[in-house]
Write a protein that holds these residues in place. Structure first.
Motif, short mmCIF file in Angstrom:
data_model
loop_
_atom_site.label_atom_id
_atom_site.label_comp_id
_atom_site.label_asym_id
_atom_site.label_seq_id
_atom_site.Cartn_x
_atom_site.Cartn_y
_atom_site.Cartn_z
N UNK A 39 0.84 -1.20 0.00
CA UNK A 39 0.00 0.00 0.00
C UNK A 39 0.87 1.26 0.00
N UNK A 40 1.96 1.21 0.74
CA UNK A 40 2.91 2.33 0.72
C UNK A 40 3.46 2.52 -0.69
N UNK A 41 3.86 1.43 -1.33
CA UNK A 41 4.36 1.51 -2.71
C UNK A 41 3.28 2.06 -3.64
N UNK A 42 2.06 1.60 -3.47
CA UNK A 42 0.96 2.09 -4.31
C UNK A 42 0.79 3.59 -4.16
N UNK A 43 0.81 4.08 -2.89
CA UNK A 43 0.66 5.52 -2.68
C UNK A 43 1.76 6.31 -3.37
N UNK A 44 2.98 5.83 -3.33
CA UNK A 44 4.10 6.53 -3.97
C UNK A 44 3.91 6.60 -5.49
N UNK A 45 3.38 5.52 -6.08
CA UNK A 45 3.27 5.48 -7.53
C UNK A 45 2.04 6.21 -8.06
N UNK A 46 1.09 6.49 -7.19
CA UNK A 46 -0.15 7.11 -7.67
C UNK A 46 -0.02 8.61 -7.89
N UNK A 47 1.00 9.26 -7.31
CA UNK A 47 1.05 10.71 -7.33
C UNK A 47 2.30 11.20 -8.05
N UNK A 48 2.14 12.21 -8.90
CA UNK A 48 3.29 12.73 -9.65
C UNK A 48 4.32 13.38 -8.75
N UNK A 49 3.88 14.00 -7.66
CA UNK A 49 4.78 14.61 -6.70
C UNK A 49 5.29 13.50 -5.79
N UNK A 50 6.57 13.16 -5.87
CA UNK A 50 7.10 12.03 -5.15
C UNK A 50 7.02 12.21 -3.64
N UNK A 51 7.23 13.48 -3.17
CA UNK A 51 7.11 13.72 -1.73
C UNK A 51 5.67 13.49 -1.27
N UNK A 52 4.71 13.99 -2.06
CA UNK A 52 3.30 13.78 -1.72
C UNK A 52 2.99 12.27 -1.73
N UNK A 53 3.53 11.58 -2.71
CA UNK A 53 3.28 10.15 -2.79
C UNK A 53 3.80 9.40 -1.58
N UNK A 54 5.01 9.78 -1.10
CA UNK A 54 5.54 9.13 0.10
C UNK A 54 4.65 9.37 1.30
N UNK A 55 4.22 10.63 1.46
CA UNK A 55 3.39 10.96 2.62
C UNK A 55 2.05 10.22 2.57
N UNK A 56 1.42 10.26 1.40
CA UNK A 56 0.11 9.60 1.27
C UNK A 56 0.25 8.09 1.41
N UNK A 57 1.30 7.53 0.81
CA UNK A 57 1.53 6.10 0.98
C UNK A 57 1.72 5.72 2.42
N UNK A 58 2.42 6.56 3.17
CA UNK A 58 2.66 6.30 4.58
C UNK A 58 1.35 6.34 5.37
#
Length: 937
Positions: free
Chosen positions: A115-134
């Motif tokens: 799920x963390x990996x999924x969140x990172x890949x869903x968003x163009x902003x990598x920082x946003x993706x890390x936060x949302x994945x977390x």
């Protein structure tokens, strides 16, 4: 913060620190997930439910015994991915509940990471993706529903994992244009087909996600999608091939749960959507009943996240970004359909909606991330980490309390997880194998016992505690678990047994009770019978208590096993009225035939449900055996081994009418609600088809409701009214063919009166209106139109055809054999035509038998037993003088030795095998007639 060329080093340092913090926070999230999923796996949930035990057996078949299925057809069909994983675990640590549940737990923990990996890949902003994945991973780690399924040995737990990895790999491959990720994504998508039934809707999510990619019309993009889909098809090809060869396996479970009406579907959609926020799965096995999947706070946050994404769709410009956006917007809704479409099952269902995870947890993660950014904080990255850590800590504490203290300690969870059968398995293993052991259970060969008991093979089963079996020598032990206790009718038969109780359950009741008999048990008092069913079972006695409409009719049958069989033979009991209408039935699996041993006595108890509205009358029971695979009824044999009918008839059986049913039971197929007179209402009626032929019965049932005493002279009349409004009196009677007249009714009362008149043999063809009159003497009180009936005139012949071999044989002084012809077709077949002529109206519907005997006179080289013209023209429809041709194709086999094969024919009553006597002038009367024999050269 915007990084300039001079500050790139600083930005890189900050980015590295953020990635490091994200890594360690994810470690804490995974530790929290493990704390909820790994401890006490063998104790929580307690016991081993039927489904989980079956999964354990299937996993061991793969991992230990070497099975290699692509789909498991047993138990309505199961996809195999989870079973291969659990089978591998069992290969490493042995067959155990721990190995099964440990597999699910590790899959659940890996899903949190995915799920963390999924969140990172869903968003163009990598920082946003890390936060949302977390955030999403933290929410999933503490999800009660996901924790519950991570601790059960169910294949569905693998579906969220492969869905998340499919989307993540696909988006990464498209974004980076690295072909290896597209191949990996295709592998994950293909494997998703092997996870769970609900995953069959996941390709719709993929189709929606690929729309922006395909819209670009870029050859490179199309090639990438082609590679992705091709790999997926190759991985899924074995399963797809299996379904092409066995299409019924694909549809069987879908047909069991699918929607049957639009109204049911719309209601399900509302209830399914409400499972996120208001009221969740009501089934305790997969939830604390009613607990929503997200709850109000997280649910509102999810709506806010969904709305935020919807308002920002213009900012997602790259095709892969819009693909990610479509996944976020539509995946939770699409994967909710498996529970919404399951009109025939519990709705909503956490199990069937498991595909919404982890997508549904990304939505509140989006809102939480934006909330932290919006707040005027000096160090938002620290706030992000603190918020994620708080979600993990608080979520773990709340979910641990909900799961371990509230859900896993419930007594219904304990019992419905078959904990009593686990305890009974320990008793079985401690039992002396030299003493026959019978075990009751709700299911035959219960998987829980099969997996838990080492001495499982010695057990003989009594499904639903509906029989008691006594071996010939009388020494036996019978054990009843808490879920299938010793029934009241069996206790008098076990009064001489030594009783021992198992350990107490949460309610203080013993988990099982065992009865040990050293001497034969006393048999229940019964009315003696002696009926031989195909040399397999002998019915030695019966007991029937009076029944009441709307209740049950208790029946006890005393069987003796006289033979064994490999066929799936089941007893049946039908209750019929005097007109032959079947009011109820039981097809009993009380003691399966594959367990029979010669000499056993089977005491079978059945409760036949009696529908509301059964009139007070003397009914009859038909008892017989049938093959569950072919539906063939096994014959009753007389003392000479000849056919004596297909059932044993028990009569009279008394059923008493009762007062008004509930409103839910008062729904006739055609409703009238017509007031006949004060105190009597015609609620409605049932009827047969709209066409009939002369001599054919017309099925009609009138639904009466009486609230007061009725006049003694009330009667009913049926008319056939032709197009010229001329009424032809069809039938005049009182309810139940006059056996339960209106005058005998004690109000209040509800009666379903089956009239079943016969269409007159000589009625002219045409369309008539069926009309009902209620009369009091010569006064007509009420008339009702019961619909149209088209009568087809029967084509009849009264001339014997020429060129037949004439005979002067008569059968029962009712039917003559005017002649017959035998025409050879091939060396192994011949066409036999019997020419019957009715001497007077036959008094019953007879069966014709044509037996080609062996040369030694034994039966049979070939035979046919059926009503005339293969059942299409029963004898009750014949008119005096009518001639009927009745043709049979006799087929012999090449293996038949040369010789003379006699042919005997005749009639018998199908109910009891009683043959009509045959009279031929100059010969003694018999019950058969010989035709010219067949000669086989």
């Amino acid at each position: 913060m915007c990084c300039t060329p001079l500050s790139r080093g600083f930005c890189a340092t900050i980015g590295a620190m953020q990635r490091k913090w994200s890594f360690w926070l994810m470690v804490l999230v995974l530790m929290g997930a493990a704390l909820l999923r790994l401890p006490a796996l063998e104790q929580a949930p307690p016991g081993l439910h039927y489904d989980e035990a079956a999964n354990a057996i299937l996993s061991a078949d793969i991992g230990v015994r070497g099975d290699r299925p692509v789909f498991i057809p047993d138990y309505t069909g199961k996809e195999v991915f989870f079973f291969y994983l659990a089978g591998f675990a069992m290969r490493l640590v042995g067959e155990s509940v721990l190995a099964l549940r440990l597999t699910a737990a590790f899959v659940g923990i890996i899903t949190v990471a995915a799920t963390y990996w999924l969140g990172r890949e869903l968003f163009p902003d990598r920082a946003r993706g890390r936060d949302i994945g977390l955030f999403a991973a933290a929410l999933l780690a503490a999800s009660f529903a996901h924790v519950l399924f991570s601790r059960l040995g169910f294949r569905a737990i693998t579906q969220p994992l492969l869905q998340a990895m499919t989307i993540a790999a696909l988006l990464r491959g498209i974004r980076t244009q690295q072909w290896r990720w597209l191949v990996v994504g295709g592998v994950f998508l293909g494997l998703t087909a092997y996870t769970y039934l609900a995953a069959r809707l996941f390709p719709l999510v993929i189709a929606v996600a690929l729309l922006p990619i395909l819209w670009t019309r870029s050859r490179q993009r199309w090639a990438q999608i082609g590679v992705f889909l091709t790999v997926a098809l190759l991985v899924a090809a074995p399963l797809l091939g299996y379904f092409m060869r066995n299409p019924e396996r694909f549809w069987v479970r879908i047909n069991q749960v699918s929607a049957e009406s639009g109204s049911g579907l719309s209601d399900n959609l509302i209830r399914s959507f409400g499972m996120f926020f208001v009221s969740g799965d009501p089934y305790w096995r997969f939830n604390i009943p009613g607990k929503p999947l997200l709850g109000i706070v997280i649910g509102l946050t999810a709506i806010a996240g969904w709305a935020w994404l919807l308002t920002r769709w213009r900012q997602w410009r790259a095709p892969w970004q819009r693909a990610a956006l479509l996944v976020l917007l539509f995946a939770p809704l699409i994967m909710l359909l498996p529970t919404a479409l399951a009109v025939g099952e519990i709705v909503p269902s956490n199990l069937r909606a498991i595909g919404v995870m982890p997508f549904i947890f990304v939505l509140p993660a989006v809102a939480l991330r934006e909330l932290v950014i919006w707040l005027p904080l000096r160090r938002p990255s620290l706030a992000m980490g603190s918020a994620a850590l708080a979600i993990v800590i608080v979520g773990v504490l709340i979910t641990a309390n909900s799961y371990f203290n509230k859900w896993a300690t419930r007594s219904d969870v304990f019992y419905e997880n078959d904990s009593d059968l686990v305890a009974m398995s320990a008793f079985i293993d401690a039992h002396d194998p030299s003493v026959p052991l019978f075990a009751a259970a709700l299911h035959y060969r219960h998987p829980t016992v099969a997996f838990s008991a080492e001495q499982y093979d010695m057990v003989k089963w009594l499904p639903n505690s509906a029989a008691l079996v006594l071996p010939a020598d009388g020494s036996v032990t019978v054990v009843y678990p808490h879920s299938s206790p010793a029934p009241a009718w069996a206790l008098p038969l076990l009064k001489e047994a030594t009783r021992s109780d198992g350990p107490p359950g949460p309610d203080g009741e013993p988990l099982y009770t065992a009865f040990a008999l050293d001497t034969p048990a006393p048999l229940p008092p019964t009315t003696a019978l002696d009926a031989n069913f195909s040399n397999l079972l002998r019915l030695n006695g019966y007991a029937v208590a009076p029944g009441t409409a709307g209740g049950t009719l208790p029946v006890t049958l005393l069987w003796e096993v006289v033979g064994t069989t490999d066929r799936a033979v089941l007893p049946f009991i039908h209750i019929e009225d005097q007109a032959g209408f079947r009011w109820g039935q039981v097809e009993s699996f009380a003691y399966p035939a594959e367990q029979w041993e010669v000499g056993e006595t089977i005491v079978q108890h059945a409760e036949i449900a009696l529908p509301p509205g059964m009139p007070t009358d003397a009914y009859r029971l038909h008892v017989g055996l049938f093959d569950a695979n072919s539906a063939e009824q096994l014959p009753v044999l007389d003392s000479g081994g000849r056919f004596a009918g297909s059932t044993v008839q028990i009569e009279p059986v008394v059923v008493v009418a009762t007062a008004m049913p509930t409103d839910s039971e008062l729904h006739p197929p055609i409703r009238l609600d017509a007031a006949v007179l004060p105190g009597l209402q015609l609620v409605g009626y049932e009827r047969g088809g709209n066409t009939a032929t002369g001599g054919e019965p017309f099925w009609l049932a009138l639904w009466w409701q009486a609230t007061d005493q009725l006049p003694p002279s009330l009667a009913t009349r049926l008319y056939l009214t032709d197009p010229n409004s001329i009424r032809h009196l069809w039938l005049e009677t009182q309810p139940v063919q006059g056996r339960f007249p209106f005058a005998d009714w004690s109000a209040p009362l509800f009666v379903r009166d089956h009239v079943v008149p016969t269409v007159p043999l000589d009625v002219p063809g045409g369309t008539y209106t069926v009309e009902l009159d209620v009369t009091d003497g010569n006064e007509t009180l009420f008339t009702a139109d019961l619909g149209e009936l088209t009568v087809t005139a029967t084509e009849r012949s009264f001339v014997v055809p020429p060129d037949v071999t004439a005979t002067d044989a008569t059968f029962g002084n009712e039917i003559a054999l005017a002649g017959y012809t035998m025409i050879p077709i091939t060396s192994e077949s011949a066409e036999l035509t019997l020419v019957w002529q009715a001497l007077r109206p036959p008094s019953a519907d007879y069966t014709v038998f044509v037996h080609v005997l062996n040369p030694d006179g034994t039966c049979c080289a070939w035979q046919s037993d059926s009503p005339p013209r293969q059942g299409l023209y029963p004898t009750s429809r014949w008119l005096p003088g009518e001639v009927i041709t009745d043709t049979y194709l006799i087929e012999l086999t090449e293996e038949m030795p040369p010789g003379i094969y006699p042919i005997e024919i005749g009639f018998y009553l199908p109910a009891n095998g009683q043959r009509l006597s045959v009279h031929v002038p100059g010969l003694p009367d018999a019950d058969f007639f010989y035709l010219e024999p067949l000669e086989v050269e």
